[in-house]
Design an enzyme around this catalytic site. Structure first.
Site, PDB file in Angstrom:
ATOM      1  N   TRP A 161     -10.198  -0.104   3.548  1.00  0.00           N
ATOM      2  CA  TRP A 161     -10.000  -0.497   2.142  1.00  0.00           C
ATOM      3  C   TRP A 161     -10.189  -2.004   1.971  1.00  0.00           C
ATOM      4  O   TRP A 161     -10.700  -2.472   0.949  1.00  0.00           O
ATOM      5  CB  TRP A 161      -8.603  -0.081   1.672  1.00  0.00           C
ATOM      6  CG  TRP A 161      -8.541   1.327   1.165  1.00  0.00           C
ATOM      7  CD1 TRP A 161      -8.078   2.421   1.816  1.00  0.00           C
ATOM      8  CD2 TRP A 161      -8.973   1.790  -0.127  1.00  0.00           C
ATOM      9  NE1 TRP A 161      -8.199   3.532   1.029  1.00  0.00           N
ATOM     10  CE2 TRP A 161      -8.736   3.183  -0.175  1.00  0.00           C
ATOM     11  CE3 TRP A 161      -9.540   1.174  -1.242  1.00  0.00           C
ATOM     12  CZ2 TRP A 161      -9.040   3.955  -1.286  1.00  0.00           C
ATOM     13  CZ3 TRP A 161      -9.842   1.945  -2.357  1.00  0.00           C
ATOM     14  CH2 TRP A 161      -9.596   3.315  -2.380  1.00  0.00           C
TER      15      TRP A 161
ATOM     16  N   TRP B 138      -5.230  -4.302  -8.345  1.00  0.00           N
ATOM     17  CA  TRP B 138      -4.821  -4.293  -9.745  1.00  0.00           C
ATOM     18  C   TRP B 138      -5.748  -3.439 -10.598  1.00  0.00           C
ATOM     19  O   TRP B 138      -5.289  -2.701 -11.481  1.00  0.00           O
ATOM     20  CB  TRP B 138      -4.735  -5.728 -10.279  1.00  0.00           C
ATOM     21  CG  TRP B 138      -3.414  -6.328  -9.918  1.00  0.00           C
ATOM     22  CD1 TRP B 138      -3.139  -7.140  -8.863  1.00  0.00           C
ATOM     23  CD2 TRP B 138      -2.174  -6.112 -10.578  1.00  0.00           C
ATOM     24  NE1 TRP B 138      -1.801  -7.449  -8.830  1.00  0.00           N
ATOM     25  CE2 TRP B 138      -1.186  -6.834  -9.877  1.00  0.00           C
ATOM     26  CE3 TRP B 138      -1.797  -5.381 -11.706  1.00  0.00           C
ATOM     27  CZ2 TRP B 138       0.155  -6.835 -10.265  1.00  0.00           C
ATOM     28  CZ3 TRP B 138      -0.451  -5.391 -12.097  1.00  0.00           C
ATOM     29  CH2 TRP B 138       0.499  -6.104 -11.385  1.00  0.00           C
TER      30      TRP B 138
ATOM     31  N   TRP C 277      -4.274  -4.741 -25.148  1.00  0.00           N
ATOM     32  CA  TRP C 277      -3.103  -5.024 -24.337  1.00  0.00           C
ATOM     33  C   TRP C 277      -2.010  -5.699 -25.167  1.00  0.00           C
ATOM     34  O   TRP C 277      -2.303  -6.418 -26.128  1.00  0.00           O
ATOM     35  CB  TRP C 277      -3.468  -5.952 -23.180  1.00  0.00           C
ATOM     36  CG  TRP C 277      -4.500  -5.398 -22.240  1.00  0.00           C
ATOM     37  CD1 TRP C 277      -5.825  -5.706 -22.209  1.00  0.00           C
ATOM     38  CD2 TRP C 277      -4.294  -4.437 -21.195  1.00  0.00           C
ATOM     39  NE1 TRP C 277      -6.467  -5.012 -21.217  1.00  0.00           N
ATOM     40  CE2 TRP C 277      -5.550  -4.220 -20.572  1.00  0.00           C
ATOM     41  CE3 TRP C 277      -3.180  -3.739 -20.717  1.00  0.00           C
ATOM     42  CZ2 TRP C 277      -5.702  -3.341 -19.496  1.00  0.00           C
ATOM     43  CZ3 TRP C 277      -3.335  -2.878 -19.648  1.00  0.00           C
ATOM     44  CH2 TRP C 277      -4.583  -2.684 -19.055  1.00  0.00           C
TER      45      TRP C 277
ATOM     46  N   GLU D   6      -6.970   1.869   6.188  1.00  0.00           N
ATOM     47  CA  GLU D   6      -6.442   0.723   5.445  1.00  0.00           C
ATOM     48  C   GLU D   6      -7.274  -0.529   5.710  1.00  0.00           C
ATOM     49  O   GLU D   6      -7.525  -1.325   4.794  1.00  0.00           O
ATOM     50  CB  GLU D   6      -4.971   0.493   5.819  1.00  0.00           C
ATOM     51  CG  GLU D   6      -4.045   1.609   5.378  1.00  0.00           C
ATOM     52  CD  GLU D   6      -4.144   1.893   3.889  1.00  0.00           C
ATOM     53  OE1 GLU D   6      -4.046   0.944   3.091  1.00  0.00           O
ATOM     54  OE2 GLU D   6      -4.340   3.063   3.524  1.00  0.00           O
TER      55      GLU D   6
ATOM     56  N   ASN E 147       3.425  -2.300   0.182  1.00  0.00           N
ATOM     57  CA  ASN E 147       2.275  -1.813  -0.579  1.00  0.00           C
ATOM     58  C   ASN E 147       2.636  -0.698  -1.548  1.00  0.00           C
ATOM     59  O   ASN E 147       2.125  -0.640  -2.669  1.00  0.00           O
ATOM     60  CB  ASN E 147       1.174  -1.336   0.371  1.00  0.00           C
ATOM     61  CG  ASN E 147      -0.111  -1.013  -0.369  1.00  0.00           C
ATOM     62  OD1 ASN E 147      -0.678  -1.875  -1.032  1.00  0.00           O
ATOM     63  ND2 ASN E 147      -0.554   0.231  -0.291  1.00  0.00           N
TER      64      ASN E 147
ATOM     65  N   TRP F 118      -3.735  -6.352 -16.757  1.00  0.00           N
ATOM     66  CA  TRP F 118      -3.658  -6.406 -15.289  1.00  0.00           C
ATOM     67  C   TRP F 118      -3.884  -7.809 -14.739  1.00  0.00           C
ATOM     68  O   TRP F 118      -3.362  -8.157 -13.678  1.00  0.00           O
ATOM     69  CB  TRP F 118      -4.662  -5.432 -14.669  1.00  0.00           C
ATOM     70  CG  TRP F 118      -6.103  -5.712 -14.995  1.00  0.00           C
ATOM     71  CD1 TRP F 118      -6.816  -5.228 -16.046  1.00  0.00           C
ATOM     72  CD2 TRP F 118      -7.003  -6.555 -14.255  1.00  0.00           C
ATOM     73  NE1 TRP F 118      -8.101  -5.716 -16.021  1.00  0.00           N
ATOM     74  CE2 TRP F 118      -8.244  -6.528 -14.932  1.00  0.00           C
ATOM     75  CE3 TRP F 118      -6.885  -7.310 -13.099  1.00  0.00           C
ATOM     76  CZ2 TRP F 118      -9.352  -7.245 -14.480  1.00  0.00           C
ATOM     77  CZ3 TRP F 118      -7.987  -8.023 -12.644  1.00  0.00           C
ATOM     78  CH2 TRP F 118      -9.207  -7.978 -13.335  1.00  0.00           C
TER      79      TRP F 118
END
Length: 478
Positions: A279, A383, A307, A276, A342, A360
């Site tokens: 990331w 996102w 969209w 993590e 999360n 997004w």
């Protein structure tokens, strides 16, 4: 003998004294050290700190000033142009060295580069350091000497370099200040706190500042062996909750690795948590090398995506009134505490981008304003990953079913009942999907769909099929 009489340490999002290389550099090279914070949000472009971040910043700066005073120093606060403020401070103090720790957002990189050049041209020594990441974004490249776009090989390459990391350095015992301190703007003049006090939930949940960060790390360390199994449960305290402290630099990743012994993981949970942190490193790697992704998809095919533009579904999502309990619970947790688990972030993002077909960026901007850990690199990666348009992204056809996700990760219904009390009296079998409850059950539980709690604003199965059809149509465009 020290090479400088006076040095300025320019604090930004490195609001700690422990393992702070810019502060240590100044203390080692100068007789007098002047810690400075310059509030210049306009220089961060369209990603100036949001309301929740400003709340955190106020309290973190207050804590930093107190920590400095405990070591014989203080924090000088200025506002306005960073370069102009530094030049004025140099004139006021006679400083010949300015140090700071690097940030990696596109607008700030450009600003800092220009400042370093301008100071150098004026005969002022300027040094920047790495305090925010394990490895600089440019330190890892693939065999073609290009940036990575997939996490697993990126992290494998990063891990191979971690053995050479220096150990965290302790905070200086004393920070020698000048005989005459320059003027400082009162912290209250920065107007970081909300005028309408909506922040009670944030104050209840968080303790900004280095002491709060270290306390949170100690708390997590006691439970870290549960991380791999508990981290997906929003009804439990299974995550580290260190993300806002990391964002504001109240703690650094090297400190976390050192305390949890993550450089040579001894358990599945520690290895999972290390990934993590990886990331987070990957997010900064991507934003540095692909700066346009803050507002545009990395996968250019999504630039032609059609969209939905209706504001009504977006407003329902923002307010936690979609009629989908796990989504509403997450959005209300966010509004009340400035944070969201999360797993739930992924659920609410999938719902917005895929079931509601909303861009997004609308979600990213809402998170930016309401999250205390709003970090441009992490926010962008998260996102775009969920929307299917970023690096190493979830395939677009992977659409989270919020009901199934809730059943799996909130099995006892504690999370939903806490944040969506309107439906708390429903029997367990209907809490995740109250629209499936018979009318007598709803009535007995005091639930009136469409009145006390909304009906779903979208049909989950139908909206999933529409999203998949739109994706298939996009793939056929020239």
């Amino acid at each position: 003998m020290k090479s400088h009489r006076t040095a300025i340490v320019w604090f930004r999002r490195d609001l700690r004294l422990t393992d702070n290389p810019a502060l240590r550099c100044a203390a080692e090279q100068a007789t007098h050290v002047i810690p400075v914070f310059i509030h210049s949000p306009d220089e961060e472009g369209e990603w100036a700190p949001g309301a929740a971040s400003c709340w955190w910043l106020h309290h973190s700066l207050s804590a930093l000033d107190a920590d400095l005073r405990g070591r014989g120093s203080r924090l000088i606060v200025r506002q306005g142009s960073a370069l102009s403020s530094l030049r004025q401070l140099i004139r006021d103090t006679g400083a010949t060295l300015v140090t700071w720790n690097r940030l990696y957002e596109p607008a700030i990189v450009a600003r800092d580069t220009a400042i370093k050049t301008a100071l150098g041209d004026s005969g002022i020594e300027a040094e920047s350091h790495n305090a925010a990441l394990l490895l600089e974004p440019w330190a890892i490249k693939n065999v073609q000497q290009q940036p990575y776009r997939v996490f697993t090989p990126f992290w494998r390459a990063a891990v191979a370099k971690l053995d050479g990391l220096p150990s965290p350095r302790p905070a200086p015992r004393r920070i020698p200040g000048p005989e005459d301190w320059p003027a400082s703007t009162p912290l209250s003049k920065l107007d970081l706190l909300p005028k309408i006090r909506w922040d009670a939930g944030l104050a209840e949940r968080w303790q900004p500042g280095e002491a709060g960060a270290l306390e949170q790390l100690d708390s997590f360390a006691d439970e870290a062996d549960r991380y791999s199994t508990a981290r997906d449960r929003p009804d439990e305290s299974g995550t580290s909750s260190l993300s806002p402290h990391l964002h504001f630099g109240e703690i650094g990743p090297r400190q976390i690795f050192a305390q949890l012994h993550l450089l040579s993981p001894s358990s599945d949970s520690l290895a999972t948590y290390a990934r993590e942190i990886g990331w987070r490193e990957f997010a900064h790697h991507l934003l540095f090398h692909f700066p346009h992704t803050a507002t545009k998809p990395l996968d250019v095919r999504f630039e032609r995506w059609s969209w939905q533009r209706s504001r009504k579904p977006l407003a329902a999502w923002q307010r936690g009134l979609t009629g989908i309990p796990i989504v509403d619970a997450g959005m209300r947790e966010l509004w009340h505490t400035g944070w969201m688990h999360n797993r739930v972030r992924m659920i609410v993002a999938s719902f917005l981008t895929k079931n509601l077909q909303t861009h997004w960026l609308q979600g990213a901007r809402w998170f930016w304003d309401t999250l205390v850990d709003a970090d441009l690199a992490n926010n962008t990666l998260g996102w775009q990953w969920t929307a299917g348009c970023g690096a190493d992204a979830a395939p677009y056809y992977r659409i989270f079913n919020p009901v199934l996700q809730a059943e799996k990760f909130d099995p006892h219904r504690h999370y939903i009942r806490r944040w969506v009390p309107e439906i708390a009296a429903l029997p367990d079998r209907f809490v995740h999907q109250p629209w499936s409850a018979p009318e007598p059950v709803l009535e007995q539980s005091g639930v009136k769909l469409g009145k006390s709690y909304p009906k779903p604003i979208v049909d989950l199965r139908e909206s999933r099929e529409q999203a998949l059809a739109a994706y298939e149509a996009m793939k056929t465009l020239p």
